[in-house]
Design a protein around this motif. Structure first.
Motif, mmCIF file in Angstrom:
data_model
loop_
_atom_site.group_PDB
_atom_site.id
_atom_site.type_symbol
_atom_site.label_atom_id
_atom_site.label_comp_id
_atom_site.label_asym_id
_atom_site.label_seq_id
_atom_site.Cartn_x
_atom_site.Cartn_y
_atom_site.Cartn_z
ATOM 1 N N SER A 45 -18.734 23.226 -24.588
ATOM 2 C CA SER A 45 -17.984 24.183 -25.119
ATOM 3 C C SER A 45 -16.371 23.840 -25.268
ATOM 4 O O SER A 45 -15.601 24.145 -26.283
ATOM 5 N N GLN A 87 -19.802 31.136 -27.213
ATOM 6 C CA GLN A 87 -20.823 31.152 -26.047
ATOM 7 C C GLN A 87 -21.088 32.597 -25.532
ATOM 8 O O GLN A 87 -22.126 32.908 -25.479
ATOM 9 N N ASP A 173 -21.882 27.613 -30.726
ATOM 10 C CA ASP A 173 -22.094 27.429 -29.230
ATOM 11 C C ASP A 173 -22.984 28.251 -28.528
ATOM 12 O O ASP A 173 -23.079 29.587 -28.569
ATOM 13 N N GLU A 174 -24.237 27.779 -28.310
ATOM 14 C CA GLU A 174 -25.449 28.405 -27.805
ATOM 15 C C GLU A 174 -25.799 29.676 -28.545
ATOM 16 O O GLU A 174 -25.768 30.756 -27.829
#
Ligand SMILES: Nc1ncnc2c1ncn2[C@@H]1O[C@H](COP(=O)(O)OP(=O)(O)OP(=O)(O)O)[C@@H](O)[C@H]1O
Ligand SMILES: [Mg+2]
Lengths: 252, 324
Positions: A45, A87, A173-174
């Motif tokens: 991240s 995220q 991010d994810e």
């Protein structure tokens, strides 16, 4: 010919005594999904934050299509073509799905200080917003208030908003975090489709999905890149198996 | 809201000069409160120096007025608003680098600096304040607007109040308004969507200060007197209470907050005499505590995010079809 959209050279980020990102270099090509994996706290991240401008770099350079954007503020990088998702979902909960993507389309490509609406701009914004919803499979949820959607749909909206900014590079991010299995698979296909004409840097924990859709793979641990290359190549890398896939180097 | 402003046009037919003046005063404070709320409610910036802009415009009017000669309404107003815009640009550029409670403290400090500038120096008569002997006048062909006349003044205040409301409403419906509220809701995401948050907030701060200045200019013209109290933090806090009372989510909310507060003050003064302030304070505390909305918003905007979440009902995403 595929061209390098994003070139990262010797990027580092220091938080006090902690080197969260340490001398990371990588390239992101057009049409390619470049996955970044690594254990919790590996610095994935933080790397995205450095690329998007959310964090300032301690050392290194970020080049977008050959142009140095290392010192640029986040809003300028967005306008230059770097879009990112978070995220932790950061949609605007009280607004409708359409309003969320419309805000993204308007902010990234038009005058954010404009004190009156211009018809042509509105139409363009609306079109970009609807296209983003279409591409992420949220078209039938346009009028729903974001807060009232399921977690999975909120993650989809998170990506749709990035898309509405019409980015050249997507930093995700994810994006599949917390999604159910079938939902995640569908979303993975969507992401695969987004790579056409764009470059995607994808941080993801689910190995099956990474192996299924990524073209290149970078493995991080303790802020450093321990392996990077074509997916199959990295998969066979002994160091990776040891550090990340949990196998001992001489075993298996 | 437009209908209410239209109805207010007929007030002069039913009440006398005293109540007209009273209504005009309420509307000017309403402009101040609405302008403050553009920052507080829609911008997420809880400023404690708006009275300074209010008072500054009043002082500028008095200071540029030639002795014993009616000041020109148009140009004295333009000068006053230009000075306010300039000062707001400087204060905004410096204080908008901070957030939440720090922003409150920095704006408070700047407000007090302006207060002491007029209180401790002889620029504007020091702590005694200064009189405006003749009121602004505008002659345009045969038509003349003389603020000395209570009916004229009431109409001017009403029009300015309606215009302020319309302007804020319009701004919030524009892309600029989208940017401002997006930055309030999630600064980081707003930035990553391409919004230059600092610039957006600075513009909102200046626009709001100029509107507060308009109210202050007219207020000075109404009472024919300016004093440092007009700029102090006490006045800023009163404006903030109006915002809290009226609610931060509606453009006109603070206008009603102003009505409630000023009417309450007047009634208590009449019936309670000396002790009015005690009851006044108590009633305000009760209103603020039992009318949710305004206060909660202020707390959410000033406290670090985690703090408020714990006390507020957490809004959960609704589970759809067993997913999640
Ligand atoms: N703003 C910050 N200040 C101080 N330390 C930080 C900050 N952000 C991240 N870190 C630290 O940097 C390291 C890397 O964090 P990062 O969030 O980048 O990891 P990650 O790979 O994304 O992990 P995860 O898989 O849990 O999301 C961690 O040790 C984290 O505690
Ligand atoms: Mg992470």
């Amino acid at each position: 010919m595929t061209k390098d959209l994003l070139v990262v050279e010797g990027l580092s980020k220091r938080f006090g005594g902690l080197l969260a990102v340490s001398d990371v270099s990588l390239r992101l090509r057009q049409g390619e999904i470049h996955a970044v994996i690594g254990p919790n706290g590996a610095g994935k991240s933080s790397l995205i934050n450095l690329l998007s401008g959310d964090l300032s770099v301690s050392a290194g350079r970020v080049l977008l299509e050959g142009k140095d954007v290392t010192g640029e503020a986040p809003h300028r990088r967005c306008r230059a073509g770097i879009g990112r998702s978070y995220q932790k979902t950061t949609i605007f909960h009280e607004r409708t799905v359409l309003d969320n993507v419309r805000l993204a389309a308007q902010s990234a490509r038009h005058n954010t200080l404009a004190m009156r609406r211009v018809r042509s701009v509105e139409m363009e914004t609306e079109a970009a917003a609807l296209a983003a919803l279409q591409e992420t499979g949220l078209a039938d949820r346009a009028t729903t208030v974001a807060r009232q959607m399921s977690h999975g749909e909120q993650r989809q909206l998170e990506v749709a908003m990035v898309l509405a900014t019409k980015p050249k590079v997507l930093l995700l991010d994810e994006p599949l975090a917390g999604m159910g299995h079938s939902e995640a698979k569908r979303m993975a296909e969507v992401i695969r489709g987004l790579a056409v004409g764009r470059g995607i840097l994808l941080v993801e924990h689910d190995m099956d999905i990474v192996f299924a859709i990524a073209d290149r793979l970078t493995v991080m641990a303790d802020g450093q890149v321990i392996a990077s290359g074509a997916v199959e190549e990295v998969r066979r890398n002994a160091k990776v198996r040891a550090a990340y896939l949990g196998e001992t180097e001489d075993g298996a | 809201m437009a209908a209410m402003f239209a109805t207010a046009l007929f007030l002069p037919l039913v009440v006398g000069d005293y109540y007209l003046q009273f209504a005009a005063k309420v509307m000017l404070l309403g402009i101040l409160a609405m302008s403050l709320n553009l920052n507080v409610g829609f911008g997420g910036m809880v400023s404690l120096c708006h009275a300074a802009f209010f008072g500054l415009a009043g002082y500028v009017l008095v200071l540029v007025t030639p002795e014993y000669e009616a000041p020109n309404l148009v140009w004295t107003l333009l000068v006053a608003l230009a000075v306010v815009a300039l000062v707001a640009a400087v204060i905004g550029a410096l204080s908008l680098r901070t957030r939440g409670i720090y922003f409150i403290m920095v704006t408070l400090a700047f407000g007090e600096m302006l207060y002491f500038l007029f209180h401790d120096t002889s620029i504007g008569g020091g702590s005694d304040g200064i009189f405006l002997y003749v009121k602004p006048l505008l002659t345009l062909g045969g038509l003349s607007i003389d603020l000395e006349n209570p009916l004229t003044f009431y109409m001017v205040a009403l029009v300015c109040c309606a215009l302020s409301w319309a302007l804020i409403t319009h701004l919030l419906a524009s892309p600029f308004g989208d940017s401002l509220t997006a930055a309030r809701d999630n600064e980081r995401r707003a930035m990553s969507l391409g919004i230059p948050v600092f610039a957006v907030r600075l513009v909102a701060f200046i626009v709001s200060a100029v509107m507060a200045g308009l109210a202050g200019y007219l207020s000075a013209a109404q009472f024919g007197f300016v004093a440092p109290q007009m700029l102090g933090w006490h006045m800023s806090a009163v404006a903030l209470v109006m915002v809290v009372l009226g609610g931060t989510r509606k453009v006109a909310g603070p206008l009603f907050g102003a009505v409630v507060l000023v009417v309450l003050e007047d009634i208590l003064k009449i019936y309670l005499g000396e002790q009015w302030k005690l009851v006044y304070g108590g009633v305000i505390v009760a209103l603020v505590l039992f009318l949710p909305g305004g206060l909660q918003d202020i707390l959410r905007l000033t406290l670090p995010q985690g703090w408020f979440r714990r006390t507020a009902p957490v809004t959960q995403p609704i589970v759809v079809g067993g997913k999640q």
